[in-house]
Structure formats: structure tokens, C-alpha cells
Design an enzyme around this catalytic site. Structure first.
Site, PDB file in Angstrom:
ATOM      1  N   ARG A 114       0.816  -1.224   0.000  1.00 48.12           N
ATOM      2  CA  ARG A 114       0.000   0.000   0.000  1.00 48.12           C
ATOM      3  C   ARG A 114       0.847   1.271   0.000  1.00 48.12           C
ATOM      4  NH1 ARG A 114      -5.512  -0.604   1.993  1.00 48.12           N
ATOM      5  NH2 ARG A 114      -6.228  -2.470   0.943  1.00 48.12           N
TER       6      ARG A 114
ATOM      7  N   ARG B 201      -3.332   6.638   1.245  1.00 46.06           N
ATOM      8  CA  ARG B 201      -3.856   7.834   1.912  1.00 46.06           C
ATOM      9  C   ARG B 201      -2.905   8.532   2.874  1.00 46.06           C
ATOM     10  NH1 ARG B 201      -9.294   5.037   3.743  1.00 46.06           N
ATOM     11  NH2 ARG B 201      -7.855   3.304   3.490  1.00 46.06           N
TER      12      ARG B 201
ATOM     13  N   ARG C 173      -6.341  11.674  -5.787  1.00 46.51           N
ATOM     14  CA  ARG C 173      -7.622  10.975  -5.672  1.00 46.51           C
ATOM     15  C   ARG C 173      -8.781  11.964  -5.771  1.00 46.51           C
ATOM     16  NH1 ARG C 173      -9.398   8.119  -0.202  1.00 46.51           N
ATOM     17  NH2 ARG C 173      -9.436  10.336   0.284  1.00 46.51           N
TER      18      ARG C 173
ATOM     19  N   ASP D 215      -6.735  -2.540  -7.292  1.00 41.57           N
ATOM     20  CA  ASP D 215      -7.298  -3.201  -6.118  1.00 41.57           C
ATOM     21  C   ASP D 215      -7.534  -4.665  -6.445  1.00 41.57           C
ATOM     22  OD1 ASP D 215      -8.417  -2.304  -3.341  1.00 41.57           O
ATOM     23  OD2 ASP D 215      -9.772  -3.855  -4.076  1.00 41.57           O
TER      24      ASP D 215
ATOM     25  N   TYR E 211     -14.971 -11.896  -0.037  1.00 42.93           N
ATOM     26  CA  TYR E 211     -15.661 -10.625  -0.333  1.00 42.93           C
ATOM     27  C   TYR E 211     -16.917 -10.857  -1.171  1.00 42.93           C
ATOM     28  CZ  TYR E 211     -11.780  -7.942   1.607  1.00 42.93           C
ATOM     29  OH  TYR E 211     -10.856  -7.408   2.463  1.00 42.93           O
TER      30      TYR E 211
HETATM   31  O1  CP3 Z   1       0.167  -1.682  -2.417  1.00 39.30           O
HETATM   32  C1  CP3 Z   1      -0.145  -0.783  -3.207  1.00 39.30           C
HETATM   33  O2  CP3 Z   1       0.315   0.391  -3.102  1.00 39.30           O
HETATM   34  C2  CP3 Z   1      -1.028  -1.088  -4.400  1.00 39.30           C
HETATM   35  C3  CP3 Z   1      -2.404  -0.801  -4.232  1.00 39.30           C
HETATM   36  C4  CP3 Z   1      -3.362  -1.723  -3.515  1.00 39.30           C
HETATM   37  C5  CP3 Z   1      -4.599  -1.251  -3.037  1.00 39.30           C
HETATM   38  N1  CP3 Z   1      -5.333  -2.313  -2.588  1.00 39.30           N
HETATM   39  C6  CP3 Z   1      -5.008   0.155  -3.088  1.00 39.30           C
HETATM   40  C7  CP3 Z   1      -6.100   0.591  -2.214  1.00 39.30           C
HETATM   41  C8  CP3 Z   1      -3.320  -3.098  -3.257  1.00 39.30           C
HETATM   42  C9  CP3 Z   1      -2.199  -4.076  -3.500  1.00 39.30           C
HETATM   43  C10 CP3 Z   1      -4.571  -3.458  -2.680  1.00 39.30           C
HETATM   44  C11 CP3 Z   1      -4.941  -4.841  -2.319  1.00 39.30           C
HETATM   45  C12 CP3 Z   1      -6.153  -5.076  -1.524  1.00 39.30           C
HETATM   46  N2  CP3 Z   1      -7.383  -4.475  -1.632  1.00 39.30           N
HETATM   47  C13 CP3 Z   1      -6.257  -6.091  -0.555  1.00 39.30           C
HETATM   48  C14 CP3 Z   1      -5.178  -7.073  -0.205  1.00 39.30           C
HETATM   49  C15 CP3 Z   1      -4.116  -6.460   0.638  1.00 39.30           C
HETATM   50  C16 CP3 Z   1      -4.536  -6.106   2.010  1.00 39.30           C
HETATM   51  O3  CP3 Z   1      -4.460  -4.908   2.336  1.00 39.30           O
HETATM   52  O4  CP3 Z   1      -4.895  -7.003   2.763  1.00 39.30           O
HETATM   53  C17 CP3 Z   1      -7.564  -6.057  -0.027  1.00 39.30           C
HETATM   54  C18 CP3 Z   1      -8.118  -6.933   1.066  1.00 39.30           C
HETATM   55  C19 CP3 Z   1      -8.273  -5.040  -0.734  1.00 39.30           C
HETATM   56  C20 CP3 Z   1      -9.700  -4.657  -0.583  1.00 39.30           C
HETATM   57  C21 CP3 Z   1      -9.776  -3.265  -0.130  1.00 39.30           C
HETATM   58  N3  CP3 Z   1      -9.595  -2.171  -0.963  1.00 39.30           N
HETATM   59  C22 CP3 Z   1      -9.886  -2.796   1.193  1.00 39.30           C
HETATM   60  C23 CP3 Z   1     -10.118  -3.662   2.412  1.00 39.30           C
HETATM   61  C24 CP3 Z   1      -9.786  -1.386   1.141  1.00 39.30           C
HETATM   62  C25 CP3 Z   1      -9.746  -0.428   2.292  1.00 39.30           C
HETATM   63  C26 CP3 Z   1     -11.005   0.306   2.480  1.00 39.30           C
HETATM   64  C27 CP3 Z   1     -10.739   1.552   3.308  1.00 39.30           C
HETATM   65  O5  CP3 Z   1     -11.459   2.524   3.105  1.00 39.30           O
HETATM   66  O6  CP3 Z   1      -9.806   1.539   4.131  1.00 39.30           O
HETATM   67  C28 CP3 Z   1      -9.602  -1.029  -0.204  1.00 39.30           C
HETATM   68  C29 CP3 Z   1      -9.436   0.326  -0.726  1.00 39.30           C
HETATM   69  C30 CP3 Z   1      -8.062   0.694  -1.161  1.00 39.30           C
HETATM   70  N4  CP3 Z   1      -7.275  -0.074  -1.962  1.00 39.30           N
HETATM   71  C31 CP3 Z   1      -7.382   1.914  -0.879  1.00 39.30           C
HETATM   72  C32 CP3 Z   1      -6.155   1.844  -1.551  1.00 39.30           C
HETATM   73  C33 CP3 Z   1      -5.110   2.916  -1.608  1.00 39.30           C
HETATM   74  C34 CP3 Z   1      -7.935   3.054  -0.056  1.00 39.30           C
HETATM   75  C35 CP3 Z   1      -9.031   3.709  -0.833  1.00 39.30           C
HETATM   76  C36 CP3 Z   1      -8.980   5.218  -0.773  1.00 39.30           C
HETATM   77  O7  CP3 Z   1      -8.047   5.826  -1.323  1.00 39.30           O
HETATM   78  O8  CP3 Z   1      -9.918   5.775  -0.189  1.00 39.30           O
END
Ligand code: CP3
Length: 356
Positions: A27, A31, A40, A77, A154
């Protein structure tokens, strides 16, 4: 394609000698970075950002502008696959991902379309090739997917879950239906990752975020076996170079021996496993990636540096270690603390890689 200038990440994954331990952060584009939040806002929301090729490329490169990282990871994602299958992904602020349609029955599974990743997820492939060109050989680009089990949780739950009641109910009460879903997802993940590799991803990681909520036999049956199927179906060499596969099962520390036989080149570790002990258990079969507790980034910089020193010492001398956090960096982290973490790895790891 331009020559790769920094390949220590790819070399460490293949357990070849390196000058210092490579580092990237799960990640890393997210944020906690004010420039990410600005981009964003420009895109509108998170999903629009993933689908906007120039802006997805821009946020992928943002952490590399700030820090001496050794790899870039595609900004996307894991839930793009179920979204492309018609489940209707959306995000509610502060609540995580949600699906408009869920998978609960044999008929739901049977109705899932076959993914054609190059068409249905063309925006991901456009992002990969655009990022790869923009990197211009600076560092390798990581592609990724969720594991079939993690995606299934999911899709069945309809979003995040505390106890995974619906996903486990399906797995235990109607295992044949869950297996049909997982097999379908494994085929989709193979296609998705192979398209990313053809588009320019130089390593791939499978995020098995929820494999660790299963018991031992169930992990093997519902998660690991499908990651093995993926390992068997992936393109493992491209442009004359190995495309390493990293498998990250959060809370999977008990099963490292089995994971080391999966066909992956490297295993991701969360912080609950001692990395020295993990190395002794997997030997020379796989490299290891990890594993500082991401919450340590809230501690003072000197404390972070000490933790990095301790993890390097536990892993010990020689190659086969990619430094990372044990899970994704969280939104509240001070970017300067992330910088201190990366700097500590850069400065302290060289001594573990001298010959002699
Ligand atoms: O690592 C990186 O920089 C690449 C980007 C990346 C994102 N999601 C961006 C993201 C990667 C590799 C993921 C994988 C992902 N997404 C996983 C597996 C890894 C882990 O963290 O366990 C999972 C379970 C998801 C599903 C998902 N997407 C979740 C649980 C969330 C968080 C929701 C929240 O609001 O906290 C996301 C959203 C997400 N994916 C964000 C980012 C930067 C945040 C969204 C935002 O910018 O508001």
C-alpha cells in the site's frame, strides 16, 4: 524496453546476491501521502482513480519520488475481478468495499461470467503498460491479484467481515459449491496475472489476506491448493527473465513449509512470525518478504530504526530477504516516519551482504 537499472528486488526474490536488502511497502501509494489524497480528489474517488490511466500511473510513482524504494506496485485493487464479473463494487467512506450483488448459491456461481482480463479489465492492463514505460527501467513493476479464497470471502460476504460466517458456511456446508467458485476464480486470476505480465509486470504477488482465518486443513483445501493451481498456470519467464511469484497469506506463519512447496518463489510474512525462525524452516526453497508491524511506524523514528536493525539481524547474513511491512501501511502514518523506515533498511542492511 529499457534496461532495468535497479534489479535488487528481483535478485533477492531469486535468492541471488545483492548489495543491500531491497525494500518496498504494501500500500505504498495510499492515503498517508498528501499527494495521493490530492490526486484521488482530482479523479473523484478511489475506483475512478484506479480506472484513470494517467492518474493511476501518477499515484504509483508518487512514493518513488519521495523514497529510495526498490519496486513499484501497480495502483489498483484486488476487487477488480469480482467487479468485472458484474458484482458491482463500491466503497462507502470509512466502511471499506461493498458489493451490490453477492454469491450465495450454486446458481449464483454457475451464473458468473468467464473473465476475459484483457478486455474486461483493460484499464488495469493500460495502467501496467503506462507505468512500465514511465518507470523507464528505474525499478521493477509488481503486478498483483487477490487469492481465490480472499476474493471469494468478499464475493460471498458482500464486503469485509469480522467472522466470515457466510463464506465459511458455504465452504463447510456446501464444499462442492465453494470449490466451483474457487476454481473459477483461480482460472480468472491466472488469466488476469498473465495479462499483467504480458503488459509489463516483472513480478507478481498474490494477496491472501484472509487465508489465515481458516484452520490448517481448510487453508490447504480452500486457499493453498488454488494458489498452487495459479503457480502452475502462470507465465514464469518473460523477456528472458524470471517473473517471480510472491504468495502472502496474512496469519499464515504456521504453514510456511507447505507454502514453500506451492511453486512460489517467495513468501510474504506478517509481523507475527519471527523471520529468523521462518528462514530456518523454509531454508533455500523460497525467499522471504516482510515483516515489520506497520503500527511500528507510529513510534519515534529511533524506535523504528531499532526495529529494522532487529529484523535484519534475525534474518541474518545473505540474500533471500525483501524488506517490507507485515501488512499495508495505514492512512495515519507520518510520511517522514515511512521515510525513516526505508532509510534504516537502506543504511543498515549493507553489512549483511558483504562477501567473506
Ligand atoms: O500496495 C499498493 O500500493 C497497491 C495498491 C493496492 C490497493 N489495494 C489500493 C487501495 C493493493 C495491492 C490493494 C490490495 C487489496 N485491496 C487487498 C489485499 C491487501 C490487504 O491490504 O490485505 C484487499 C483486502 C483489498 C480490498 C480493499 N480495498 C480494502 C479492504 C480497502 C480499504 C477500504 C478503506 O477505506 O480503508 C480497499 C481500498 C483501497 N485499496 C485503498 C487503496 C489505496 C484506499 C481507498 C482510498 O483511497 O480511499
Amino acid at each position: 524496453m529499457s534496461e532495468l537499472q535497479n534489479d535488487r528486488f528481483l535478485r533477492a526474490l531469486m535468492r541471488q546476491p545483492v548489495d543491500r536488502t531491497p525494500i518496498w511497502m504494501m500500500r505504498q501509494a495510499g492515503r498517508y501521502l498528501p499527494e495521493y489524497r490530492a490526486t484521488r480528489a482530482q479523479a473523484g474517488d478511489f475506483l475512478s482513480l484506479c480506472k484513470n490511466t494517467p492518474l493511476a500511473c501518477e499515484v504509483t510513482l508518487q512514493p518513488l519520488e519521495r523514497y529510495p524504494l526498490d519496486a513499484a506496485i501497480l495502483f489498483s485493487d484486488i476487487l477488480t475481478i469480482p467487479d468485472a464479473m458484474g458484482l458491482g463494487l463500491y466503497f462507502e467512506t470509512g466502511e471499506g468495499p461493498k458489493f451490490r450483488n453477492v454469491i450465495r448459491s450454486e446458481a449464483d456461481v454457475a451464473a458468473l461470467p468467464t473473465l476475459k482480463a484483457d478486455v474486461d479489465l483493460d484499464y488495469v492492463m493500460n495502467a501496467v503498460s503506462t507505468i512500465r514505460s514511465a518507470l523507464n527501467g528505474r525499478v521493477p513493476l509488481i503486478g498483483f491479484s487477490g487469492s481465490p479464497w480472499t476474493l471469494a470471502t468478499y464475493m460471498v460476504e458482500g464486503g469485509s467481515s469480522k467472522d466470515f460466517r457466510e463464506a465459511k458456511k458455504l465452504a463447510y456446508a456446501q464444499p462442492e459449491v465453494m470449490h466451483r467458485l474457487l476454481d473459477h476464480l483461480a482460472d480468472s486470476v491466472i488469466d488476469y496475472l498473465n495479462c499483467q505480465i504480458r503488459a509489463g509486470a516483472q513480478a507478481v504477488q498474490i494477496f491472501d489476506t484472509w487465508g489465515g482465518v481458516l484452520s490448517g486443513w481448510a487453508y490447504q483445501e480452500f486457499s493453498l491448493d488454488y494458489m498452487k493451481k495459479i503457480a502452475d498456470g502462470l507465465i514464469r519467464e518473460n523477456d528472458g527473465r524470471r517473473v517471480p511469484l510472491i504468495i502472502f497469506t496474512k496469519n499464515g506463519g504456521q504453514w510456511l513449509e507447505a507454502m514453500a512447496e506451492s511453486g512460489a518463489d517467495a513468501l510474504g510474512l506478517d509481523w507475527t512470525t519471527d523471520i529468523g525462525n521462518a528462514r530456518a524452516r523454509v531454508g533455500d526453497r523460497v525467499a522471504l518478504q516482510g515483516n515489520m508491524d506497520p503500527t511500528m511506524l507510529y513510534a519515534p523514528k529511533e524506535r523504528i530504526r531499532q526495529e529494522v536493525a532487529d529484523i535484519l539481524k534475525r534474518f541474518g547474513p545473505g540474500t533471500g530477504h525483501v524488506f517490507n511491512l507485515g501488512h499495508g501501511i495505514t492512512p495515519g502514518v507520518d510520511p517522514e516516519h515511512a521515510g525513516a523506515f526505508i532509510e534504516a533498511v537502506v543504511e543498515l542492511s549493507g553489512e549483511y551482504h558483504r562477501e567473506g
